[in-house]
Design a protein around this motif. Structure first.
Motif, PDB file in Angstrom:
ATOM      1  N   TYR A 263       0.882  -1.315   0.124  1.00 34.32           N
ATOM      2  CA  TYR A 263       0.539  -0.186   0.158  1.00 34.32           C
ATOM      3  C   TYR A 263       1.065   0.625  -0.512  1.00 34.32           C
ATOM      4  O   TYR A 263       2.337   1.210   0.492  1.00 34.32           O
ATOM      5  N   VAL A 264       0.450   2.707  -0.697  1.00 29.63           N
ATOM      6  CA  VAL A 264       1.307   3.473  -0.567  1.00 29.63           C
ATOM      7  C   VAL A 264       0.210   4.738   0.461  1.00 29.63           C
ATOM      8  O   VAL A 264      -1.115   4.602  -0.007  1.00 29.63           O
ATOM      9  N   GLN A 265       0.787   5.939   1.167  1.00 33.51           N
ATOM     10  CA  GLN A 265      -0.135   6.166   1.457  1.00 33.51           C
ATOM     11  C   GLN A 265       0.883   7.783   0.920  1.00 33.51           C
ATOM     12  O   GLN A 265       2.439   8.179   1.437  1.00 33.51           O
ATOM     13  N   HIS A 266       0.061   8.760   0.354  1.00 34.23           N
ATOM     14  CA  HIS A 266       0.922   9.690  -0.078  1.00 34.23           C
ATOM     15  C   HIS A 266       0.416  10.974   1.108  1.00 34.23           C
ATOM     16  O   HIS A 266      -0.598  10.836   2.204  1.00 34.23           O
ATOM     17  N   PRO A 267       1.398  12.006   1.098  1.00 31.64           N
ATOM     18  CA  PRO A 267       0.573  12.532   2.147  1.00 31.64           C
ATOM     19  C   PRO A 267      -0.475  13.175   2.461  1.00 31.64           C
ATOM     20  O   PRO A 267      -0.838  14.164   1.493  1.00 31.64           O
ATOM     21  N   ASN A 268      -0.962  13.379   3.891  1.00 35.12           N
ATOM     22  CA  ASN A 268      -2.449  13.878   3.897  1.00 35.12           C
ATOM     23  C   ASN A 268      -3.214  13.554   3.239  1.00 35.12           C
ATOM     24  O   ASN A 268      -4.933  13.708   2.745  1.00 35.12           O
ATOM     25  N   LYS A 269      -3.222  12.499   2.679  1.00 29.06           N
ATOM     26  CA  LYS A 269      -3.989  10.731   1.893  1.00 29.06           C
ATOM     27  C   LYS A 269      -4.485  10.025   2.476  1.00 29.06           C
ATOM     28  O   LYS A 269      -3.424   9.631   3.563  1.00 29.06           O
ATOM     29  N   GLY A 270      -5.291   8.672   1.954  1.00 34.02           N
ATOM     30  CA  GLY A 270      -5.308   7.445   2.528  1.00 34.02           C
ATOM     31  C   GLY A 270      -4.944   6.957   1.822  1.00 34.02           C
ATOM     32  O   GLY A 270      -4.150   7.422   0.776  1.00 34.02           O
ATOM     33  N   LEU A 271      -4.805   5.997   2.387  1.00 32.21           N
ATOM     34  CA  LEU A 271      -3.968   4.389   1.617  1.00 32.21           C
ATOM     35  C   LEU A 271      -4.617   3.979   0.300  1.00 32.21           C
ATOM     36  O   LEU A 271      -5.729   3.541   0.459  1.00 32.21           O
ATOM     37  N   GLN A 272      -3.554   3.765  -0.369  1.00 30.52           N
ATOM     38  CA  GLN A 272      -3.973   3.080  -1.443  1.00 30.52           C
ATOM     39  C   GLN A 272      -2.712   1.879  -2.342  1.00 30.52           C
ATOM     40  O   GLN A 272      -2.543   1.798  -1.894  1.00 30.52           O
ATOM     41  N   LEU A 273      -4.498   1.295  -1.997  1.00 29.91           N
ATOM     42  CA  LEU A 273      -3.541  -0.338  -2.732  1.00 29.91           C
ATOM     43  C   LEU A 273      -2.839  -0.362  -4.052  1.00 29.91           C
ATOM     44  O   LEU A 273      -3.015   0.214  -5.055  1.00 29.91           O
TER      45      LEU A 273
END
Lengths: 115, 117
Positions: free
Chosen positions: B36-46
């Motif tokens: 999973y990736v988490q960009h700053p101030n964003k939700g986690l994305q598969l």
């Protein structure tokens, strides 16, 4: 909206107060999860709901933490008598039963600060 | 029991160079593995997932990961980093007996990626 919605996005509270965090999952998703993310750390599993089965509460850190979910709809995470170590981002995720293993859709989280 | 270890808490790369994020896991059954990736101030994305099909898994944004059972690893790679890849990446394992209900995931501690121009 189409995604997982969490509210409030930010909550500042005083030590000892109770807080309630809300999660609206994606419509039709049967599974719902709560995770906690402390600053600079990974995600810590709290609780998991799957349909009408008994929830997996094995990650709740103390009896001050509880969560409810009615059917396949909204869930609330309640923290009683908050402590400073409860400060974290609380993340909710939902998953469709038919979507396969691991396809979690996350909300943007509720940031809790306990003063 | 399941666990995940991400071997680097921070990785710094130059734009256009390869990215390697290392992940080792332990499991009692046949695991499913994810990034999973988490960009700053964003939700986690598969980014991608492995669920016992092909061992080389391709994901979004040019990322791929290879499942190596003998090494209990699931490293994430990308041939050429882009500035937009700057984010935090989490390796995740789901370890349940075949046919068991539920999907409890265990997250690694995360690897923060910095991309230099």
């Amino acid at each position: 909206g189409a995604g997982v919605s969490q509210s409030p996005s930010n909550k500042v509270t005083e030590k000892g107060k109770d807080v309630e965090l809300r999660c609206d999952p994606i419509s039709g998703h049967t599974a719902l999860y709560w995770y906690r993310q402390r600053l600079g750390q990974g995600l810590e599993f709290l609780i998991y709901f799957q349909g009408n089965s008994a929830p997996d509460k094995s990650g709740l850190p103390s009896d001050r933490f509880s969560a409810e979910r009615t059917g396949e709809s909204v869930s609330t995470l309640t923290i009683q008598r908050t402590q400073q170590e409860d400060s974290a981002v609380y993340l909710c995720a939902s998953s469709p039963l038919a979507g396969g293993v691991g396809e979690l859709f996350f909300g943007e989280g509720s940031r809790l600060t306990v003063l | 029991a399941q666990s995940v270890t991400q071997l680097d808490s921070h990785v710094s790369v130059s734009e256009g160079t390869p990215v390697l994020l290392r992940c080792n896991y332990s499991s009692s059954y046949s695991p499913s593995l994810f990034w999973y990736v988490q960009h700053p101030n964003k939700g986690l994305q598969l980014l991608l997932k492995y669920t016992s099909a092909a061992t080389l898994v391709k994901g979004i944004n040019g990322f791929e990961a290879e499942f190596k059972k003998s090494e209990t690893s699931f490293h994430l790679t990308k041939p050429s980093a882009h500035m937009s890849d700057a984010a935090e990446y989490f390796c995740v394992v789901s370890d349940r007996p075949q046919g068991a209900a539920g999907n409890k995931l265990t997250f690694g501690g995360g690897t923060r990626v910095l991309v230099k121009p």
